[in-house]
Scaffold this active site. Structure first.
Site, mmCIF file in Angstrom:
data_model
loop_
_atom_site.group_PDB
_atom_site.id
_atom_site.type_symbol
_atom_site.label_atom_id
_atom_site.label_comp_id
_atom_site.label_asym_id
_atom_site.label_seq_id
_atom_site.Cartn_x
_atom_site.Cartn_y
_atom_site.Cartn_z
ATOM 1 N N HIS A 262 0.680 -1.080 -0.075
ATOM 2 C CA HIS A 262 0.016 0.078 0.008
ATOM 3 C C HIS A 262 0.797 1.136 -0.086
ATOM 4 O O HIS A 262 1.878 1.214 0.371
ATOM 5 C CB HIS A 262 -0.850 -0.058 1.294
ATOM 6 C CG HIS A 262 -1.979 0.862 1.032
ATOM 7 N ND1 HIS A 262 -1.906 2.069 1.282
ATOM 8 C CD2 HIS A 262 -3.185 0.698 0.535
ATOM 9 C CE1 HIS A 262 -3.029 2.866 1.372
ATOM 10 N NE2 HIS A 262 -4.046 1.764 0.863
ATOM 11 N N ASP A 317 -7.941 -5.161 0.351
ATOM 12 C CA ASP A 317 -8.362 -5.992 -1.131
ATOM 13 C C ASP A 317 -8.160 -7.476 -0.820
ATOM 14 O O ASP A 317 -8.740 -8.328 -1.330
ATOM 15 C CB ASP A 317 -7.685 -5.686 -2.127
ATOM 16 C CG ASP A 317 -8.303 -4.187 -2.681
ATOM 17 O OD1 ASP A 317 -9.334 -3.793 -2.481
ATOM 18 O OD2 ASP A 317 -7.626 -3.531 -2.950
HETATM 19 C C1 LIG Z 1 -0.439 -0.802 -3.987
HETATM 20 C C2 LIG Z 1 0.947 -0.530 -4.470
HETATM 21 C C3 LIG Z 1 0.599 -0.078 -5.998
HETATM 22 C C4 LIG Z 1 1.787 0.535 -3.792
HETATM 23 O O1 LIG Z 1 2.819 0.686 -4.166
HETATM 24 P P1 LIG Z 1 4.065 1.747 -4.256
HETATM 25 O O2 LIG Z 1 3.935 2.518 -2.982
HETATM 26 O O3 LIG Z 1 4.089 2.448 -5.538
HETATM 27 O O4 LIG Z 1 5.189 0.816 -3.870
HETATM 28 P P2 LIG Z 1 6.234 0.340 -5.101
HETATM 29 O O5 LIG Z 1 5.383 -0.142 -6.297
HETATM 30 O O6 LIG Z 1 7.130 1.255 -5.245
HETATM 31 O O7 LIG Z 1 6.807 -1.012 -4.314
HETATM 32 C C5 LIG Z 1 7.990 -0.900 -3.308
HETATM 33 C C6 LIG Z 1 8.583 -2.095 -3.495
HETATM 34 O O8 LIG Z 1 7.685 -3.214 -2.873
HETATM 35 C C7 LIG Z 1 7.549 -4.462 -3.923
HETATM 36 N N1 LIG Z 1 5.920 -4.392 -3.794
HETATM 37 C C8 LIG Z 1 5.004 -3.816 -3.323
HETATM 38 N N2 LIG Z 1 3.907 -4.090 -3.778
HETATM 39 C C9 LIG Z 1 3.840 -5.706 -3.965
HETATM 40 C C10 LIG Z 1 3.192 -6.844 -3.970
HETATM 41 N N3 LIG Z 1 1.965 -6.949 -3.896
HETATM 42 N N4 LIG Z 1 3.832 -7.946 -3.930
HETATM 43 C C11 LIG Z 1 5.177 -8.161 -3.988
HETATM 44 N N5 LIG Z 1 6.093 -7.004 -4.152
HETATM 45 C C12 LIG Z 1 5.433 -5.801 -4.000
HETATM 46 C C13 LIG Z 1 7.753 -3.757 -5.352
HETATM 47 O O9 LIG Z 1 8.031 -4.791 -6.131
HETATM 48 C C14 LIG Z 1 8.845 -2.863 -4.846
HETATM 49 O O10 LIG Z 1 9.827 -3.562 -4.613
HETATM 50 P P3 LIG Z 1 11.564 -2.935 -5.121
HETATM 51 O O11 LIG Z 1 11.701 -1.643 -4.364
HETATM 52 O O12 LIG Z 1 12.459 -4.153 -4.858
HETATM 53 O O13 LIG Z 1 11.269 -2.844 -6.734
HETATM 54 C C15 LIG Z 1 1.671 -2.019 -4.676
HETATM 55 O O14 LIG Z 1 1.854 -2.241 -3.219
HETATM 56 C C16 LIG Z 1 0.881 -2.804 -5.308
HETATM 57 O O15 LIG Z 1 1.257 -2.994 -6.550
HETATM 58 N N6 LIG Z 1 0.056 -3.941 -4.827
HETATM 59 C C17 LIG Z 1 -0.523 -4.992 -5.317
HETATM 60 C C18 LIG Z 1 -1.807 -4.350 -5.817
HETATM 61 C C19 LIG Z 1 -2.887 -3.985 -4.787
HETATM 62 O O16 LIG Z 1 -3.167 -4.810 -3.729
HETATM 63 N N7 LIG Z 1 -3.387 -2.811 -4.682
HETATM 64 C C20 LIG Z 1 -4.478 -2.318 -3.875
HETATM 65 C C21 LIG Z 1 -3.890 -1.301 -2.969
HETATM 66 S S1 LIG Z 1 -5.062 -0.882 -1.786
#
Ligand SMILES: CC(C)(COP(=O)(O)OP(=O)(O)OC[C@H]1O[C@@H](n2cnc3c(N)ncnc32)[C@H](O)[C@@H]1OP(=O)(O)O)[C@@H](O)C(=O)NCCC(=O)NCCS
Length: 380
Positions: A262, A317
């Site tokens: 998140h 979720d």
């Molecule tokens: C929600 C989300 C977009 C937030 O992401 P963010 O703040 O932009 O964080 P980042 O995308 O920069 O991720 C940071 C790190 O965590 C990892 N990471 C984040 N969410 C992950 C997940 N669900 N599974 C595996 N790794 C994950 C990323 O690969 C990244 O790793 P790295 O630094 O080695 O590249 C992301 O966690 C995600 O895509 N989650 C899955 C979708 C989801 O459940 N969304 C609903 C949110 S309520």
């Protein structure tokens, strides 16, 4: 400092709001000062809407009047239902159908061109009341059934389940669904709420804001994740794969685990905790623990792997899909249901922002070429 680039607006303060506060470090969510746990367990979705829109929890009389006004707005024009039919026949995706139908609702609102705070709340009441009718009609038509007219004597949650199934829900289903609506009603300046606010800041009407919010919420990085989680659970089930093996394979392929991580929460989402508890209750009372077993196995494995400690913890979720499944709701309706609840938050934020409006207009650092020499078309 003024020129510091904040990709994704991460951590950037753009407004003041009394509506909701998310403490991502400790995993706390409040609506107007009230802890989400207290509201989820003690207040109905209608009470939460009143709180968000009018600033305080209602008295019993205020709630009766508010709920009756909301229920009185549930009918939608036949032309909207006909459009919903056409969209279902065309195989439109539910979030896209909801986006189109919500936009169309403004045609039947006599004050849809007004955008002061009071008009926004009146339009918002109509939108919030009609979204469930539109969604349930879409789902029924898709299943080859006729839409069921709303019942003004039922609660917001109960009426939706009634319109979906054609029969009144039992008390546990209604209470569970009402809790899910409360949990999703607001969440600070998430992507869809900010989208609605940006649109509202142009003093466009709130139909435009909610329609834009639905578009933003449809993406897999935002609201679409609840559907992704359930699809994964179904895939695991259909292939008889061990859930932990699925997670290992996905991570080896560089994939993300839906329902984890998140932008704000660095610990387990408080809403996930409440829904997990609900799922546990439902599984125990039905004796069907399959989804609970899978989700627990995935969470335990990722905790052992240190992912949760790194801040990639279960979000709302991760558990909501399994709860909706137990209510018999089809998977691709999960994100529309999220929109049905979050519409209340979008409307509250648009009204709050418009009361002290400033057009939202950030800027980008220009990285394109400079001094390009223009060559007329016939010389290129
Ligand atoms: C929600 C989300 C977009 C937030 O992401 P963010 O703040 O932009 O964080 P980042 O995308 O920069 O991720 C940071 C790190 O965590 C990892 N990471 C984040 N969410 C992950 C997940 N669900 N599974 C595996 N790794 C994950 C990323 O690969 C990244 O790793 P790295 O630094 O080695 O590249 C992301 O966690 C995600 O895509 N989650 C899955 C979708 C989801 O459940 N969304 C609903 C949110 S309520």
């Amino acid at each position: 400092m003024a020129d510091e680039l904040k990709r994704g607006l991460e951590g950037v303060l753009v407004a003041e709001s009394d509506l909701s506060y998310v403490d991502g470090e400790v995993g706390k969510l409040v609506y107007r000062g009230y802890d989400i746990e207290d509201l989820a367990r003690g207040a109905s979705y209608e009470e939460v809407l009143y709180l968000l829109w009018h600033g305080s929890l209602p008295t019993a009389d205020e709630l009766d009047a508010f709920a009756a006004d909301l229920a009185a707005e549930r009918d939608v024009d036949d032309d909207v239902i006909e459009t919903v039919r056409a969209l279902a026949d065309a195989g439109e995706r539910p979030m896209a159908a909801l986006r189109t139908a919500t936009s169309m609702l403004s045609a039947y609102d006599p004050e849809s061109d007004e955008s002061d705070e009071e008009a926004t709340l009146r339009q918002g009441r109509r939108i919030t009341a009609k979204i469930p009718t539109v969604l349930a009609a879409f789902e029924r038509v898709r299943q080859g059934e006729e839409p069921v007219a709303p019942d003004p004597d039922l609660s917001h949650a109960g009426n939706f389940l009634y319109m979906l199934a054609g029969t009144e829900p039992d008390a546990v289903s209604e209470e569970t669904f009402d809790m899910a609506l409360t949990l999703h009603a607001d969440h600070g300046l998430n992507a869809s709420t900010f989208t609605a606010m940006v649109i509202g800041s142009t003093m466009a009407d709130v139909y435009s804001g909610v329609t834009g919010g639905i578009g933003a919420l449809s993406g897999p990085l935002h609201g679409g994740a609840n559907q992704d989680v359930m699809e994964v659970l179904h895939e695991i089930d259909a292939s008889s794969k061990d859930p932990v093996q699925w997670v290992k394979d996905t991570r080896e392929d560089g994939g993300r685990i839906p329902g984890f991580g998140h932008r704000v929460y660095k610990v387990k989402d408080p809403r996930a905790k409440i829904l997990e508890e609900k799922l546990r209750d439902l599984a125990e009372s039905s004796g069907d623990t399959k989804w609970l077993d899978y989700t627990t196995a995935i969470e335990e494995y990722l905790t052992d792997q240190g992912l949760v400690e790194k801040g990639i913890a279960p979000n709302v979720d991760f558990y909501s899909g399994s709860v909706y499944d137990s209510l018999g709701i089809p998977v691709d309706m999960y994100t529309p249901i999220f929109a049905m609840s979050r519409a209340g938050g979008w409307i509250a934020h648009v009204a709050e922002y418009q009361a002290d409006n400033r057009l939202i207009r950030p800027r980008a650092r220009y990285t394109g070429p400079e001094d390009a020499e223009f060559v007329p078309l016939d010389e290129r």
